[in-house]
Design an enzyme around this catalytic site. Structure first.
Site: not given
Length: 250
Positions: A51, A108
């Site tokens: 994002d 992540y």
């Protein structure tokens, strides 16, 4: 010929990874740089769509091109790219290899820092609040016992399934920072930030462990807290089957 390229980027100045009509994105800049060097239109396919504001220490794309790559391909492309993106390596792969669908898992991390630090403001989330670390860790472990993560997916996400296989999920203390690390076969849109935000509610005593389980089981994103900023999130690794990336060409 099909090639995989490995990149890293600082996402602060970008409107996300994937090409969009209304935003400056990482993929658009990479496509432009390769097309300019090779003097033909090149369109890449990315492995993981981060994002706006999210960083990556490792991400991959693939593209097809008939002509041989420039002998100084990495150097030349990096000279064209902005300073916030680096092309790290190029791999020759089979024509059937796919940067997104062949990925086995992705990892992540999300970083919190608890004391004001000007060098962390675009690489972490300033969070000067007391947290119960044991509760954070318990919540992280609970995530590994579920498969459906619809609760942590933002609305208007077009996916066939909300099932994900979370292999690793844990909070750690690293260099004085509070870090959440997670690895899964796939991630939904906004999923990591939704999990982090909701676990922080648990850590602050605003949501019980039972409430956390209920939130997951409701399969409703209104039960999740997505209100953590993007700059704390890094895509750390994309893993492929053994042998797929054996042929580095530069």
């Amino acid at each position: 010929m099909r090639y995989f390229i490995e990149v890293a980027y600082k996402g602060t100045q970008f409107g996300g990874f994937q090409i969009q009509d209304t935003a400056h994105t990482v993929q658009a800049e990479i496509d432009r740089a390769i097309s300019l060097l090779m003097r033909e239109k090149v369109e890449t396919t990315g492995s993981s769509r981060t994002d706006a504001g999210v960083h990556a220490l490792q991400n991959f794309l693939h593209f097809d091109i008939a002509q041989p790559l420039h002998p100084q391909f990495i150097y030349k492309v990096n000279a064209i790219l902005s300073r916030d993106i680096v092309l790290k390596q190029v791999y020759a792969v089979s024509d059937e290899a796919h940067s997104r669908f062949d990925a086995l898992n992705r990892a992540y991390k999300y970083t919190l820092y608890t004391q004001k630090d000007p060098f962390m403001q675009d690489r972490g989330y300033f969070y000067p609040y007391s947290l119960d670390f044991d509760l954070l860790q318990e919540a992280a472990g609970i995530l590994k016992t579920y498969e459906n993560f619809m609760t942590f997916s933002k609305r208007n996400t077009q996916v066939r399934t909300y099932n994900c296989n979370i292999m690793e999920s844990a909070w750690t203390i690293e260099d004085g920072h509070i870090v959440y690390r997670v690895r899964a076969n796939r991630f939904l849109r906004g999923m990591v930030r939704g999990m982090v935000g909701t676990m922080l509610r648990v850590g602050r005593g605003k949501l019980t462990i039972e409430g956390f389980r209920k939130a997951i089981e409701m399969r409703d994103c209104t039960y999740a807290d997505f209100a953590v900023p993007p700059q704390g999130l890094f895509l750390m690794q994309v893993v492929y089957p053994s042998g797929l990336l054996d042929k580095a060409i530069f």
